[in-house]
Design an enzyme around this catalytic site. Structure first.
Site, mmCIF file in Angstrom:
data_model
loop_
_atom_site.group_PDB
_atom_site.id
_atom_site.type_symbol
_atom_site.label_atom_id
_atom_site.label_comp_id
_atom_site.label_asym_id
_atom_site.label_seq_id
_atom_site.Cartn_x
_atom_site.Cartn_y
_atom_site.Cartn_z
ATOM 1 N N LYS A 50 0.837 -1.203 0.000
ATOM 2 C CA LYS A 50 0.000 0.000 0.000
ATOM 3 C C LYS A 50 0.871 1.252 0.000
ATOM 4 C CE LYS A 50 -3.974 1.907 2.573
ATOM 5 N NZ LYS A 50 -4.849 1.716 3.745
ATOM 6 N N SER A 125 -9.747 1.970 2.852
ATOM 7 C CA SER A 125 -8.841 2.723 1.995
ATOM 8 C C SER A 125 -7.850 1.848 1.233
ATOM 9 C CB SER A 125 -8.061 3.737 2.839
ATOM 10 O OG SER A 125 -7.259 3.065 3.814
ATOM 11 N N SER A 149 -10.145 -0.566 7.089
ATOM 12 C CA SER A 149 -9.570 -0.330 5.760
ATOM 13 C C SER A 149 -8.872 -1.518 5.130
ATOM 14 C CB SER A 149 -8.601 0.851 5.809
ATOM 15 O OG SER A 149 -9.310 2.056 5.974
#
Length: 447
Positions: A50, A125, A149
């Site tokens: 990420k 996210s 998330s």
């Protein structure tokens, strides 16, 4: 796509060929926008990372304009742990800006599509990581979970996503959103891979003051046949969609068939979770994001003077959702409102933690939804309040610092995946993975 367990057995030459093929596959699907770029940082098993986790010499931007031009000068602890275990960061995945969002629509780089249907969001996210694994473009990925998330995009994309107990995985090198809630965790194709990756990245770290002094492992002791006492929350899911309710009933039936004891429990109204979470998270975000001023690193817009440079840089560098949360955080911390909002939120957080502790006196695990429904279509959550309410079932786990894992159960009427989460008491990852592995084998989800 081969599993992480299988990939760890490949030779150097086999891995090199695999990564060349994988890069070609990723480049053939640019419309998915799961990856921001694909860089090979070693000769190990490729793991997608990420965009808020530091990888030395990579551009790491947290999906924001304000960090354009920033190059990470060091590795996050989880990256160093991966390297020691024969894993390699391979590709930077898209995310909501500074992890603030539930759809990956707030990214500076544009939205990521859900691999199951491009009209639907992949969640957020960690939407880029979830989409990459679900599309067969990553063996596994790292995400971060502040209020769901990892678990929510895992549910929307039909993969496994695990949030560790707070403190079990080092936050050193993670771009901070809300420091008392953030945790890095694995996003994988199956439960066993999640346990393997969790074992690799977890453990004590002197560089993280909130790191738990524990280094125990779980993957070598997995037991899918272990019989557990599992709590279900019938009142808690009354506002969920029919798709989620059907998945919940299916999971309960399969857990009973596997010989687990099912008991009914209650949690207080989730509206208190949402209030406590968004007050706490935005207050911490306001403090953490104060460092992004265009002076020390990242994108700068030069103004007439120093103050104007700050204003112009932050006005142009941050997106609407980040600005909204900074404003809210400053409000709840301001003189006259601190006691009325922030202090009360911390009291409610304590009540939530105590409530979970009371349930865990009697049970091993809790079965809970992740989201009120399946993945929404793009644009459906334009109203910020609708987006905040979509975190209904995931945020209490972060407030209480508990471990939880999402796994796919079935598909909704629209053909989109429905995932549920199992929650365990703090530091009991072994029971969490054992229960999840047993449920996975019972469900036998068809991708």
């Amino acid at each position: 796509m081969i599993t992480l367990k299988e990939a760890l057995k490949l030779s150097k030459d086999e891995l090199k060929k695999f990564k060349e093929d994988l890069k070609s596959k990723i480049e053939a699907k640019p419309e998915l926008n799961a990856y921001l770029d694909v860089i090979n940082a070693g000769d190990g098993v490729p793991i997608a990372v990420k965009d808020n986790i530091q990888v030395q010499d990579w551009s790491v931007t947290s999906g924001s304009n304000i960090l354009q031009g920033y190059i990470a000068p060091y590795n996050a602890t989880v990256i160093n742990k991966m390297a020691k275990a024969g894993l390699t960061p391979f590709g930077r995945t898209n995310m909501d800006e500074f992890a603030m969002g539930s759809t990956t629509e707030s990214s500076f780089y544009g939205k990521t599509l859900n691999p199951h249907n491009s009209d639907y969001v992949p969640g957020g996210s960690s939407g880029g990581s979830a989409a990459a694994v679900a599309a067969g473009l990553a063996i596994a990925a790292l995400g971060s979970d502040t209020g769901g998330s990892i678990r929510q995009p895992a549910s929307f994309c039909g993969i496994v996503g695990m949030k560790p107990t707070y403190g079990r995985v080092s936050r050193y090198g993670l771009g901070a959103y809300a420091s008392s809630l953030d945790q890095i965790g694995p996003m994988t194709q199956n439960v066993e891979d999640a346990a393997i990756l969790y074992d690799i990245i977890s453990g004590h770290d002197e560089k993280d003051s909130t790191s738990a002094n524990m280094n125990d492992k779980v993957s070598d002791k997995l037991d899918a046949s272990r019989k557990l006492k599992i709590a279900v929350l019938p009142k808690h899911i009354e506002n969920a969609s029919e798709d989620v309710k059907k998945a919940y009933e299916l999971a309960i039936t399969e857990l009973k068939n596997a010989g687990h004891e099912i008991v009914e429990k209650e949690l207080m109204d989730a509206k208190f979770d949402i209030s406590a979470y968004y007050i706490t998270a935005t207050a911490e975000a306001t403090t953490n994001l104060a460092r992004y001023d265009g002076i020390r690193y990242g994108n700068r817009v030069t103004g007439k003077n120093l103050e104007d440079t700050f204003i112009q840089t932050r006005s142009n560098g941050f997106g609407d959702e980040v600005k909204r949360r900074i404003l809210l955080g400053n409000f709840v911390l301001s003189s006259g409102y601190y006691e009325a909002y922030y202090v009360k939120a911390q009291k409610v957080r304590h009540i939530i933690k105590d409530e979970y502790a009371k349930i865990f006196e009697d049970v091993d695990l809790i079965l809970s939804p992740i989201a009120p429904g399946t993945a929404p279509k793009f644009g459906e959550l334009k109203n910020p309040m609708d987006m905040y309410l979509s975190d209904l079932y995931s945020i209490s786990v972060n407030l209480a610092g508990l471990p939880a894992i999402c796994l796919p159960i079935n598909k909704g009427a629209n053909g989109m995946p429905v995932g549920l989460q199992l929650i365990a008491k703090a530091y009991d990852e072994q029971t969490l993975f054992d229960g999840a592995l047993g449920l996975e084998k019972q469900i036998n989800y068809a991708k």
